[in-house]
Design an enzyme around this catalytic site. Structure first.
Site, short mmCIF file in Angstrom:
data_model
loop_
_atom_site.label_atom_id
_atom_site.label_comp_id
_atom_site.label_asym_id
_atom_site.label_seq_id
_atom_site.Cartn_x
_atom_site.Cartn_y
_atom_site.Cartn_z
N SER A 30 -106.86 18.12 -52.84
CA SER A 30 -105.82 17.08 -52.94
C SER A 30 -106.10 16.12 -54.09
CB SER A 30 -105.75 16.29 -51.62
OG SER A 30 -107.02 15.76 -51.29
N ASN A 117 -112.04 11.32 -42.26
CA ASN A 117 -110.83 11.14 -41.45
C ASN A 117 -110.46 9.67 -41.28
OD1 ASN A 117 -111.04 13.86 -41.30
ND2 ASN A 117 -111.57 13.97 -39.13
N THR A 162 -60.40 -0.55 -46.71
CA THR A 162 -60.88 0.26 -45.59
C THR A 162 -60.26 1.64 -45.82
OG1 THR A 162 -58.99 -0.36 -44.20
CG2 THR A 162 -60.99 -1.69 -43.95
N HIS A 163 -60.97 2.66 -45.47
CA HIS A 163 -60.50 4.04 -45.73
C HIS A 163 -60.16 4.24 -47.21
CE1 HIS A 163 -60.12 4.14 -41.35
NE2 HIS A 163 -59.46 2.99 -41.47
N SER A 284 -72.35 10.81 -73.72
CA SER A 284 -72.22 12.25 -73.50
C SER A 284 -72.55 12.95 -74.81
CB SER A 284 -70.80 12.58 -73.07
OG SER A 284 -70.49 13.91 -73.40
N LYS A 290 -67.41 8.59 -74.00
CA LYS A 290 -68.01 8.32 -72.68
C LYS A 290 -69.12 7.28 -72.69
CE LYS A 290 -67.52 11.36 -69.59
NZ LYS A 290 -66.78 11.27 -68.36
N ASN A 292 -71.48 6.51 -69.48
CA ASN A 292 -71.65 6.91 -68.08
C ASN A 292 -72.60 5.99 -67.32
OD1 ASN A 292 -70.02 9.17 -68.58
ND2 ASN A 292 -71.80 10.35 -69.27
N GLU A 297 -75.82 6.41 -60.65
CA GLU A 297 -75.68 7.80 -60.18
C GLU A 297 -77.05 8.40 -59.83
OE1 GLU A 297 -73.42 9.98 -63.09
OE2 GLU A 297 -71.61 8.79 -62.70
N TYR A 324 -107.50 14.57 -35.85
CA TYR A 324 -107.16 14.84 -37.24
C TYR A 324 -106.94 16.33 -37.47
CZ TYR A 324 -107.37 15.43 -42.25
OH TYR A 324 -107.05 15.79 -43.53
N GLN A 329 -103.09 15.90 -44.83
CA GLN A 329 -103.27 15.76 -46.27
C GLN A 329 -101.91 15.80 -46.98
OE1 GLN A 329 -106.81 17.35 -48.28
NE2 GLN A 329 -105.42 18.77 -49.30
N LYS A 332 -99.44 12.61 -48.38
CA LYS A 332 -99.59 11.75 -49.55
C LYS A 332 -98.48 11.88 -50.58
CE LYS A 332 -104.28 11.59 -48.54
NZ LYS A 332 -103.90 12.46 -47.40
#
Ligand code: ARG
Length: 464
Positions: A30, A117, A162-163, A284, A290, A292, A297, A324, A329, A332
């Protein structure tokens, strides 16, 4: 595999007759990712060693040697000179081995009364506690930035939806304060989670405790833990505190994602309610026109990975018997990625909130369409004595007539409106204005500019 992690082959201990294969070594190691726990690992080791010396389990000289060795290791790591060895599996064994190289037997005594541990469980808690504190500060910064934006727009009117259909006019300040509330609850959740993170597992050793006369309270105090974990089996095995952290993080990202969705819609040229500063947008490669909203996003997209990490940790835990297991492990990478994603996202959003340009004219234009004040007309009739259901029906007829004529309710004369109810008088036009509509919702939690200003004051006091 990262060049940074060198190898050299040796069997685990005298108990083993052959070294593990390279593949297994890579599979079980690890150190590629847990080396980021190095400084909390050292912090935990020093607290443990101090207690061992205080309890006369190791000598004062051993403790001094350990301190000296650890200081050197810290600086080797800081300078990028520390050699992380894949053969030594994880951050704990790498540091312990180097300590022994530097200070000899004192290094070998450090692990007395301890296991990896309880060591790793302590490290994660120290790491998470610091991460929670960073996140709390960033949530605060984001809320301050949003409150500033709300204050500038306490009187700016846009349609509330709403909606995804125009519902009633609201103030932009009020709309933004909705997110301030969400991020406030997120901060509360993090603070609550911190209490359960802030307990000391060390002293639990491998699973059953240790035969040495340790002083766990002393270590807890040194490391700033509020209490010790009261059951050794539980302490080394459960990761519920990390799961809770991931759940709180998933909610932060969910709120960020909802805000992102609105920013993207508002910035669309078809809507045009806001602009986001260029430094948060990209162009773009093919379409020159563009700009963006990449940051919102991406944040919306990254919510998916954080939600995924929560599910990963829940699944990791669900079938583990006490105590344990090496499964843990795997806690993480999801945890680290959650922390990184939440911290980067909050930092960017706190900055971006100040880079939002609000465009009141298109907001107002949109609020004037879609019969946003229809409820106000119904409320007006109720105040003149009509039962609400009848008022609702009368206004529905009025809206229908407007639809046929292609106009808004406010554009009808008093006489025209009276066709739908005799109760309508010339004072009706006040309630059909956008300003009249928002100002009338003048109670705690309402959208009136006065209430927005009071709510801002309330949050500022909380954040002060
Ligand atoms: N690298 C391990 C982990 O992250 C440390 C604990 C190892 N303990 C063990 N018994 N193999 O969980």
């Amino acid at each position: 595999m990262n060049e940074q992690f060198s190898k050299k082959s040796e069997a685990w201990s005298a108990r083993f007759s052959e070294p593990v294969s390279d593949l297994v070594k890579r599979y079980t190691a690890s150190v590629f990712f847990d080396h980021r726990l190095a400084s909390v690992d050292i912090q935990g080791s020093l607290a443990h060693a101090e207690m061992l010396a205080h309890q006369k389990i190791i000598s004062a000289q051993d403790y001094a040697d350990i301190q000296r060795g650890m200081a050197q290791i810290q600086s080797e790591i800081a300078d990028g000179k520390f050699e992380w060895l894949l053969d030594l599996e994880d951050v704990h064994l790498n540091i312990e081995k180097r300590l022994t190289e530097l200070v000899g037997d004192a290094g070998k005594r450090l692990h007395t009364g301890r296991s990896r541990n309880d060591q790793v469980a302590t490290d994660i808690r120290l790491y998470l506690r610091a991460a929670i504190d960073d996140i709390a500060a960033l949530l605060r910064a984001l809320r301050v930035a949003l409150v500033d934006l709300a204050e500038k727009n306490a009187d700016t009117i846009l349609p509330g939806f709403t909606h995804m259909q125009v519902a009633q006019p609201v103030t932009f300040g009020h709309h933004i304060l909705a997110y301030v509330e969400m991020f406030g609850r997120d901060a509360e959740r993090m603070a609550d989670c911190r209490k359960r993170v802030n307990r000391l597992p060390l002293g639990s050793a491998a699973l059953a405790g240790t035969t040495f006369p340790i002083d766990r309270e002393r270590v807890a105090k040194t490391l700033g833990f509020e209490d010790v974990c009261h059951n050794s089996l539980d302490a080394v095995s459960d990761r519920d505190f990390a799961i809770e952290f991931c759940a709180a993080s998933a909610l932060i990202m969910t709120h960020i994602s909802r805000l992102s969705e609105e920013l993207v819609i508002w910035m669309s040229p078809r809507v045009g309610f806001i602009d986001i500063a260029d430094r948060f947008c990209t162009g773009s490669s093919i379409m020159p026109q563009k700009k963006n909203p990449d940051v919102p996003e991406l944040a919306r997209g990254k919510t998916g990975r954080v939600n995924g990490h929560l599910v990963a940790l829940l699944t990791l835990m669900k079938a583990q018997p006490l105590a344990y297991n090496k499964d843990n492990q795997e806690d993480k990478e999801p945890l680290f990625d959650t922390v990184d994603t939440v911290i980067d996202t909050l930092r960017i959003f706190a900055d971006m909130a100040g880079g939002i340009t609000v465009k009141p004219a298109p907001m107002r234009q949109a609020a004037l369409q879609g019969y946003a004040t229809a409820t106000d007309l119904a409320d007006y009739l109720v105040k003149k004595g009509l039962p609400f259901r009848d008022a609702h029906e009368a206004v529905a007829h009025a809206v229908r007539a407007c639809e046929q004529r292609g106009c808004d309710l406010a554009e009808l004369s008093t006489e025209e409106l009276r066709q739908f109810s005799e109760l309508i008088g010339p004072d009706v036009h006040q309630v059909l204005t956008l300003e009249g509509s928002v100002a009338a919702r003048d109670h705690v939690g309402g959208t009136a500019p006065e209430q927005v200003r009071l709510a801002i004051q309330r949050v500022r006091n909380l954040l002060a």
